[in-house]
Design a protein around this motif. Structure first.
Motif, PDB file in Angstrom:
ATOM      1  N   UNK A 129       0.811  -1.214   0.000  1.00 37.37           N
ATOM      2  CA  UNK A 129       0.000   0.000   0.000  1.00 37.37           C
ATOM      3  C   UNK A 129       0.842   1.260   0.000  1.00 37.37           C
ATOM      4  N   UNK A 130       1.947   1.243   0.741  1.00 37.30           N
ATOM      5  CA  UNK A 130       2.840   2.408   0.772  1.00 37.30           C
ATOM      6  C   UNK A 130       3.491   2.613  -0.592  1.00 37.30           C
ATOM      7  N   UNK A 131       3.894   1.508  -1.246  1.00 39.04           N
ATOM      8  CA  UNK A 131       4.531   1.612  -2.562  1.00 39.04           C
ATOM      9  C   UNK A 131       3.582   2.168  -3.614  1.00 39.04           C
ATOM     10  N   UNK A 132       2.269   2.004  -3.403  1.00 41.03           N
ATOM     11  CA  UNK A 132       1.262   2.539  -4.322  1.00 41.03           C
ATOM     12  C   UNK A 132       0.768   3.914  -3.872  1.00 41.03           C
ATOM     13  N   UNK A 133       1.526   4.561  -2.984  1.00 44.85           N
ATOM     14  CA  UNK A 133       1.189   5.905  -2.479  1.00 44.85           C
ATOM     15  C   UNK A 133      -0.161   5.934  -1.786  1.00 44.85           C
ATOM     16  N   UNK A 134      -0.496   4.846  -1.119  1.00 43.10           N
ATOM     17  CA  UNK A 134      -1.740   4.809  -0.362  1.00 43.10           C
ATOM     18  C   UNK A 134      -2.983   4.763  -1.222  1.00 43.10           C
ATOM     19  N   UNK A 135      -2.868   4.298  -2.450  1.00 37.64           N
ATOM     20  CA  UNK A 135      -4.033   4.128  -3.335  1.00 37.64           C
ATOM     21  C   UNK A 135      -4.030   2.679  -3.812  1.00 37.64           C
ATOM     22  N   UNK A 136      -4.795   1.835  -3.117  1.00 39.54           N
ATOM     23  CA  UNK A 136      -4.748   0.409  -3.419  1.00 39.54           C
ATOM     24  C   UNK A 136      -6.018  -0.276  -2.925  1.00 39.54           C
ATOM     25  N   UNK A 137      -6.154  -1.536  -3.322  1.00 39.67           N
ATOM     26  CA  UNK A 137      -7.235  -2.392  -2.846  1.00 39.67           C
ATOM     27  C   UNK A 137      -6.619  -3.606  -2.162  1.00 39.67           C
ATOM     28  N   UNK A 138      -6.940  -3.795  -0.887  1.00 43.11           N
ATOM     29  CA  UNK A 138      -6.511  -4.989  -0.161  1.00 43.11           C
ATOM     30  C   UNK A 138      -7.666  -5.979  -0.221  1.00 43.11           C
ATOM     31  N   UNK A 139      -7.488  -7.023  -1.024  1.00 50.16           N
ATOM     32  CA  UNK A 139      -8.571  -7.975  -1.285  1.00 50.16           C
ATOM     33  C   UNK A 139      -8.262  -9.339  -0.684  1.00 50.16           C
ATOM     34  N   UNK A 140      -7.621  -9.341   0.479  1.00 55.01           N
ATOM     35  CA  UNK A 140      -7.287 -10.607   1.133  1.00 55.01           C
ATOM     36  C   UNK A 140      -8.547 -11.378   1.500  1.00 55.01           C
ATOM     37  N   UNK A 141      -8.365 -12.682   1.634  1.00 57.91           N
ATOM     38  CA  UNK A 141      -9.452 -13.550   2.054  1.00 57.91           C
ATOM     39  C   UNK A 141      -9.991 -13.094   3.408  1.00 57.91           C
ATOM     40  N   UNK A 142     -11.259 -13.418   3.677  1.00 53.29           N
ATOM     41  CA  UNK A 142     -11.873 -13.020   4.936  1.00 53.29           C
ATOM     42  C   UNK A 142     -11.119 -13.605   6.128  1.00 53.29           C
ATOM     43  N   UNK A 143     -10.916 -12.762   7.151  1.00 52.56           N
ATOM     44  CA  UNK A 143     -10.272 -13.226   8.365  1.00 52.56           C
ATOM     45  C   UNK A 143      -8.767 -13.079   8.394  1.00 52.56           C
ATOM     46  N   UNK A 144      -8.178 -12.373   7.423  1.00 57.86           N
ATOM     47  CA  UNK A 144      -6.721 -12.218   7.371  1.00 57.86           C
ATOM     48  C   UNK A 144      -6.251 -10.857   7.867  1.00 57.86           C
ATOM     49  N   UNK A 145      -7.121 -10.084   8.485  1.00 56.33           N
ATOM     50  CA  UNK A 145      -6.692  -8.837   9.119  1.00 56.33           C
ATOM     51  C   UNK A 145      -6.524  -7.669   8.171  1.00 56.33           C
ATOM     52  N   UNK A 146      -7.503  -7.440   7.319  1.00 56.21           N
ATOM     53  CA  UNK A 146      -7.435  -6.288   6.403  1.00 56.21           C
ATOM     54  C   UNK A 146      -7.549  -4.969   7.160  1.00 56.21           C
ATOM     55  N   UNK A 147      -8.295  -4.955   8.268  1.00 55.22           N
ATOM     56  CA  UNK A 147      -8.476  -3.725   9.046  1.00 55.22           C
ATOM     57  C   UNK A 147      -7.142  -3.210   9.577  1.00 55.22           C
ATOM     58  N   UNK A 148      -6.335  -4.104  10.131  1.00 54.71           N
ATOM     59  CA  UNK A 148      -5.036  -3.703  10.685  1.00 54.71           C
ATOM     60  C   UNK A 148      -4.122  -3.177   9.585  1.00 54.71           C
ATOM     61  N   UNK A 149      -4.144  -3.828   8.431  1.00 60.36           N
ATOM     62  CA  UNK A 149      -3.295  -3.383   7.326  1.00 60.36           C
ATOM     63  C   UNK A 149      -3.699  -1.982   6.861  1.00 60.36           C
ATOM     64  N   UNK A 150      -5.004  -1.734   6.770  1.00 63.58           N
ATOM     65  CA  UNK A 150      -5.469  -0.414   6.339  1.00 63.58           C
ATOM     66  C   UNK A 150      -5.077   0.666   7.342  1.00 63.58           C
ATOM     67  N   UNK A 151      -5.200   0.363   8.636  1.00 59.19           N
ATOM     68  CA  UNK A 151      -4.811   1.338   9.659  1.00 59.19           C
ATOM     69  C   UNK A 151      -3.307   1.593   9.625  1.00 59.19           C
ATOM     70  N   UNK A 152      -2.523   0.556   9.317  1.00 60.74           N
ATOM     71  CA  UNK A 152      -1.078   0.742   9.207  1.00 60.74           C
ATOM     72  C   UNK A 152      -0.720   1.685   8.069  1.00 60.74           C
ATOM     73  N   UNK A 153      -1.357   1.509   6.913  1.00 60.10           N
ATOM     74  CA  UNK A 153      -1.099   2.400   5.771  1.00 60.10           C
ATOM     75  C   UNK A 153      -1.549   3.820   6.101  1.00 60.10           C
ATOM     76  N   UNK A 154      -2.720   3.938   6.735  1.00 59.10           N
ATOM     77  CA  UNK A 154      -3.245   5.265   7.071  1.00 59.10           C
ATOM     78  C   UNK A 154      -2.329   5.987   8.061  1.00 59.10           C
ATOM     79  N   UNK A 155      -1.808   5.254   9.051  1.00 59.20           N
ATOM     80  CA  UNK A 155      -0.935   5.885  10.044  1.00 59.20           C
ATOM     81  C   UNK A 155       0.390   6.309   9.419  1.00 59.20           C
ATOM     82  N   UNK A 156       0.846   5.589   8.407  1.00 58.27           N
ATOM     83  CA  UNK A 156       2.078   5.966   7.710  1.00 58.27           C
ATOM     84  C   UNK A 156       1.916   7.326   7.023  1.00 58.27           C
ATOM     85  N   UNK A 157       0.719   7.571   6.480  1.00 53.92           N
ATOM     86  CA  UNK A 157       0.439   8.843   5.800  1.00 53.92           C
ATOM     87  C   UNK A 157      -0.372   9.776   6.709  1.00 53.92           C
ATOM     88  N   UNK A 158      -0.043   9.814   7.986  1.00 56.87           N
ATOM     89  CA  UNK A 158      -0.823  10.589   8.953  1.00 56.87           C
ATOM     90  C   UNK A 158      -0.810  12.081   8.634  1.00 56.87           C
TER      91      UNK A 158
END
Length: 670
Positions: free
Chosen positions: A187-216
């Motif tokens: 997500x960082x390499x795509x400048x915060x413009x991406x789609x995380x389409x992981x299978x259900x239950x793999x922690x997409x919420x945490x990944x999105x918050x990590x990208x968002x906090x990087x671009x705080x």
């Protein structure tokens, strides 16, 4: 002296002359001016006009039939990897093959009999094929797609997953699994413009918050979610981003709420539609769209509201476990939020949805060039991992099909008439299918209640999914009659009640059942306290079924998961299952694999009423045991077997021709 004619002869000649005149006028009107009129052949004895017949028969040995016909060769180009493209031609032409051999990067696949080349030689090949234009017609790769892949060759793929995460809260970074770290780096390499389409239950919420906090520095942050999970988002923020003050987070619950100095706004899709005019006045630098498949149609008010907000954002992250629930066209609207200058809607539909133009406009319900689409999505904005790829330590998931007792399926005359209509007609009305599906829910009630009763007697914690309210009500009635504690989540359950009930089910062992609506509780819910999921009726969308299954099969589950589908013969199940199977093949071809394998399942026939189970013979005297066993043997001889080791019967039930569904849009049925 001239012979005098009688009045009868005079009248006869007058009529003949009049007839000849009328015939002459008729020939003049029907004969083209530029073509010579055929001369009539008169028979003097009968005065009958006979036209000269022209021989229009086909002569196969005429010269023009050999030299005037030209065969046109067809071909199509498509990407097979990030670096190579294939050119598939309809037939063998030596001159064209010799042209292929002049390119240094040429390669020939013996199995598929298709030539492929490096993408840098694409323009060269097209230039060399110009002399053959009269004999060959090639469908080329659109220049937009070509430029995307050429640009990808220049990027450094090795450093994409090597990003400095020191700007992100330490607690979140320390809790990341390796694949989650890779998702944040992507997500960082795509400048915060991406789609995380992981299978259900793999922690997409945490990944999105990590990208968002990087671009705080780009905040305020707007998180748009289904109303049922908005409180789970705030709890996750408090847990994994403790460095943020709690007053930074605010829930936008009505169109009259104020944003003020809040740094993180959490809002539902429904409130977004009503408050879009207020939100437009503020510029949100970072936007997260959870369950983005809810924006699959660009014609909905929901999508248009989200688009107005995203157009001003510097960073947009989409989260979904099922990017396309049924068709590839559902991806375009979502990707356009991330990449506003992505392929035009019509061009995308023609290239990847087998677009066909009819009297009503373009039809983009099909699929084409799926391999290229998969590569395109991964190159531009999407990252997708399945549980089977990244969580080898996660417990296994077993699917079973339970064929309900036919004696308990009370089909009536109206059901039989609808079934006959569906079988005979290839063009079906939307209402007929919906009525048949609804009627099927009533005729299976008795069999479903019988099966659920056996589950409750075994005191096993489970999830019970259904679509119709009458089945949900019937299951609840069975639970209450047996004094079984349960929770119920359907469309009428608000967010606060939903969270409270989930906590009860997860934390208390005396709550044995979760009665859930397939459409209302298939996402944003974690119910790992159970390891048994029962679908008391089928649903036509495989993406929804996968999401519902993974409420249990996700991080936090310690036991093997069992998924059971209750299927009834001579009901709508005969038509829905093949429909699910077909949709799965399309999604898997596009690289949007669904963890739902229905080709190999264990099939079991529901027990007859009164049929005794082996456990009933424990702790009994030997004489009673022998007597009971003799009764059991007698029952087995008179009734069908309890379980079938072969799936042939079930496969015959499901192998139904689904051409009758082509004209019906199942996804629009609520």
């Amino acid at each position: 002296m001239d012979k005098k004619c009688s009045p009868e002869e005079i009248e006869k000649k007058r009529l003949q002359a009049l007839a000849r005149k009328q015939q002459s006028q008729l020939n003049t009107q029907t004969t083209p001016r530029n073509s010579p009129m055929q001369q009539p052949n008169h028979n003097n004895s009968t005065n009958v006009m006979r036209s000269i017949r022209k021989n229009n028969r086909f002569n196969p040995i005429e010269t023009k039939n050999f030299f005037s016909r030209t065969s046109v060769l067809t071909g199509k180009c498509y990407m097979i990897s990030n670096e190579r493209f294939a050119l598939e031609i309809s037939s063998f032409v030596p001159a064209v093959i010799e042209t292929f051999k002049t390119l240094p990067s040429r390669a020939y696949d013996v199995k598929s009999r298709i030539w492929n080349f490096h993408i840098n030689e694409y323009d060269t090949l097209m230039q060399k094929l110009i002399p053959h234009e009269s004999n060959i017609s090639i469908t080329q790769i659109p220049q937009t797609i070509l430029q995307i892949f050429k640009k990808s060759l220049q990027s450094d793929h090795k450093n994409i997953l090597k990003q400095d995460l020191s700007k992100i809260d330490k607690k979140l970074v320390d809790s990341l699994m390796p694949f989650q770290r890779d998702g944040i780096c992507f997500g960082i390499s795509k400048s915060g413009r991406c789609m995380i389409a992981d299978d259900m239950g793999l922690g997409k919420t945490i990944q999105a918050l990590g990208i968002a906090h990087y671009f705080q520095e780009s905040w305020p942050l707007l998180i748009i979610v289904p109303s049922s999970v908005r409180y789970q988002w705030s709890e996750t923020i408090y847990e994994y981003l403790p460095s943020l003050p709690m007053h930074y987070v605010r829930h936008f619950t009505s169109g009259k709420d104020c944003i003020e100095d809040a740094k993180i706004i959490i809002i539902s899709y429904d409130i977004l539609i009503r408050a879009v005019n207020i939100l437009e006045k503020h510029i949100f630098g970072f936007v997260i769209l959870d369950e983005s498949h809810m924006l699959k149609s660009n014609k909905t008010i929901r999508f248009q509201a989200a688009q107005k907000i995203c157009v001003h954002a510097r960073h947009v992250v989409l989260l979904t476990g099922t990017p396309a629930l049924s068709r590839p066209i559902e991806l375009h609207s979502q990707i356009s939020l991330i990449l506003p200058r992505f392929i035009r809607y019509e061009d995308y539909g023609i290239r990847y949805c087998a677009g066909q133009k009819n009297v009503f406009g373009w039809d983009f319900t099909g699929s084409s060039n799926m391999q290229e689409l998969q590569l395109l999505l991964k190159t531009t904005c999407m990252i997708r991992r399945l549980k089977s790829d990244v969580l080898s330590q996660l417990p296994s998931k077993t699917r079973q099909v339970i064929i309900l007792d036919s004696d308990l399926i009370n089909t009536h005359k109206r059901m039989n008439e609808m079934a006959k209509k569906l079988k005979n007609n290839t063009s079906l009305e939307h209402n007929t299918l919906l009525q048949y599906y609804t009627e099927s829910s009533f005729v299976r009630l008795k069999a479903v209640c019988n099966y659920v009763t056996n589950l409750f007697e075994n005191k096993r914690k489970c999830l019970l999914y259904a679509h119709h309210q009458n089945i949900l009500d019937a299951i609840c009635n069975v639970a209450e009659s047996m004094k079984i504690k349960y929770i119920r989540i359907d469309g009428k359950t608000n967010s606060e009640q939903r969270k409270h009930q989930i906590d009860q089910f997860q934390e208390r062992d005396d709550y044995l059942a979760a009665v859930l609506s397939i459409t209302a509780a298939n996402a944003g819910v974690t119910l790992t306290a159970a390891n048994l999921v029962v679908f008391t009726e089928l649903f036509w969308n495989p993406g929804i079924l996968c999401q519902a299954e993974d409420r249990v099969h996700r991080i936090g589950q310690n036991d093997n998961v069992i998924i059971q589908y209750l299927v009834a013969r001579n009901t709508a199940d005969d038509y829905i299952w093949p429909l699910i199977k077909n949709k799965l093949h399309v999604l898997n071809a596009a690289g949007l694999d669904q963890d739902l394998s229905i080709d190999s399942v264990d099939t079991t026939v529901q027990k007859k009423r009164g049929q005794q189970d082996l456990t009933s013979f424990l702790n009994t005297s030997l004489s009673l045991e022998k007597q009971s066993q003799s009764q059991e043997n007698k029952q087995k001889n008179d009734s069908s077997p309890e379980a079938s080791t072969s799936t042939n019967d079930f496969k015959q039930l499901l192998e139904i021709d689904e051409e009758c569904f082509d004209s019906c849009s199942w996804d629009d049925i609520a």
